[in-house]
Design an enzyme around this catalytic site. Sequence first.
Site, mmCIF file in Angstrom:
data_model
loop_
_atom_site.group_PDB
_atom_site.id
_atom_site.type_symbol
_atom_site.label_atom_id
_atom_site.label_comp_id
_atom_site.label_asym_id
_atom_site.label_seq_id
_atom_site.Cartn_x
_atom_site.Cartn_y
_atom_site.Cartn_z
ATOM 1 C CD GLN A 98 58.087 17.845 39.329
ATOM 2 O OE1 GLN A 98 58.898 18.362 40.088
ATOM 3 N NE2 GLN A 98 57.391 16.749 39.637
ATOM 4 C CG HIS A 100 61.237 23.217 39.471
ATOM 5 N ND1 HIS A 100 60.302 22.674 40.315
ATOM 6 C CD2 HIS A 100 61.987 22.177 39.011
ATOM 7 C CE1 HIS A 100 60.477 21.362 40.375
ATOM 8 N NE2 HIS A 100 61.488 21.043 39.588
ATOM 9 C CD GLU A 123 64.720 19.087 39.320
ATOM 10 O OE1 GLU A 123 64.277 18.101 38.711
ATOM 11 O OE2 GLU A 123 64.144 19.608 40.311
ATOM 12 C CG HIS A 235 61.222 18.321 34.817
ATOM 13 N ND1 HIS A 235 61.114 19.657 35.128
ATOM 14 C CD2 HIS A 235 61.405 17.675 36.001
ATOM 15 C CE1 HIS A 235 61.220 19.824 36.427
ATOM 16 N NE2 HIS A 235 61.393 18.624 36.990
ATOM 17 N NE ARG A 254 53.052 17.868 42.478
ATOM 18 C CZ ARG A 254 53.449 18.566 43.534
ATOM 19 N NH1 ARG A 254 52.922 19.758 43.761
ATOM 20 N NH2 ARG A 254 54.377 18.092 44.334
#
Length: 359
Positions: A98, A100, A123, A235, A254
Site C-alpha cells: 500500500q 498513502h 506514519e 510499503h 492498495r
Amino acid sequence: MIDRLSNQIKDYAWGSRSAIATLMGRPVPSPGPEAEMWLGAHPSGPSMLKRQGASLSLEQVVAADPARELGAATAERFGPRLPYLMKLIAVGAPLSLQVHPSAERARSGHEQGTYVDPYAKPELVCALTPFTALAGFRHPREAAELVGALGVAALEPVVARLRAGETLQALRLLLEWPQEERAGLVEAIAARGDAMVGLLARLYPRDPAVLAPLLMRRHELRPGEALFLGAGVLHAYIEGFGVEIMSASDNVLRAGLTPKPIDVEELLAVTEPTTQPLGVEPSRHLYRVPTPEFSLGRAVNPRLRLDGGLPRILLCTEGEVLAGRQRLAAGESAFVSASAGDVEVHGRGTIFWAQPNLG
C-alpha cells in the site's frame, strides 16, 4: 485532566491472535484476529472515556471544547480535531502492499470522493518485538538483477523496464497482468524465489505482487527502533508487533497482496519510486519526524515531566507507570488534556506517548 481510555480493536484478517491479548493480560489465543488497537479521535474508531459519569468519545470531548483539550497552538494549527492517531499494530500475516497520498492529493481526492479523509497519512512504526517491513523501492538495476535471476521468461518485459530505470512502468506491468495468466506466473515465481516470496505466493497464488520482496527494500527493526513512511512510499508490513502513530487519516491505496480493489491509475500517480522511508532515532525520548501532526515519545522506567499545553495520549506497554495520579498497567492508556498542566511520569515499565510535533 487525565482520563483513562478504552479503545477499539480492529479484527482485520491479518491480525495476531496473541500479541494484543498477551499485552493486555487476556486469554490466548483470542477468539479471532486482533490487528490494531486505535487510540485517538478518528470517527472510524474513537477512544472512549468517562467524564462526570457520562461515557463520551474522545472525538466528542475534543469537539466540545477544542481550546481546552487541544491547547491554543494545536487548535490554531489543525483546527478543532486531534491531528494524530496512535495504534497498537499486531501483524500476524502480511498486510497489503500500500501507499498513502500527499496532503494536496488527499484534499483534492476527498472532494472528488476518492479518499475518505482530506488529510495525508504519514506514519511511524516503533517495534515492540522484531518487526519486518518492505518499504521503498530498491534501485531499479538491483531489482532487475534479482527478478532476472529467477529465470522466468514471462518476466522479461518487467526486467527490461527495470533496467531502463522505469520502476513505475515495471509495477504497472505486474498490476495489469492478464488474469488468466496470473496463477501460472505466481507458481513459476514461487518455485525460484526466496522464503518471503514463497510465503506471499502461498497466501496470494494469483497475485504478481508476490514479487514485492525483490522490488523493494527489506527493513528488520529491533525493539525500540522506528521507521517513518512519508507520502508516496510503497510499503507492506510482514510480521511483528509495534506502536504506530500517524496523521488522523485512513487514506489507503492498495497495490496488491489483498482481495480488495486496486485503483491502478491513482496508485501510480501517488507512488514516488525514489522516495525512501527514514530510520528515526529518539532524541530526549522523542522520535521526531518531518511532519507537524505528530511525534512519538518512549521511555523505559521513566522519571520525567511532560510539559503542559499539548494534547497527549499515553500508552503503557510493559510493567506499570504512574502519570500524575493515573496508574497505567500494560495495555492501559490515558488522554492528557492540554489544560492538565505539567504531568510527572514515573514507574517501572515502558510508556509511549503521542503528541503534536509543533516544536
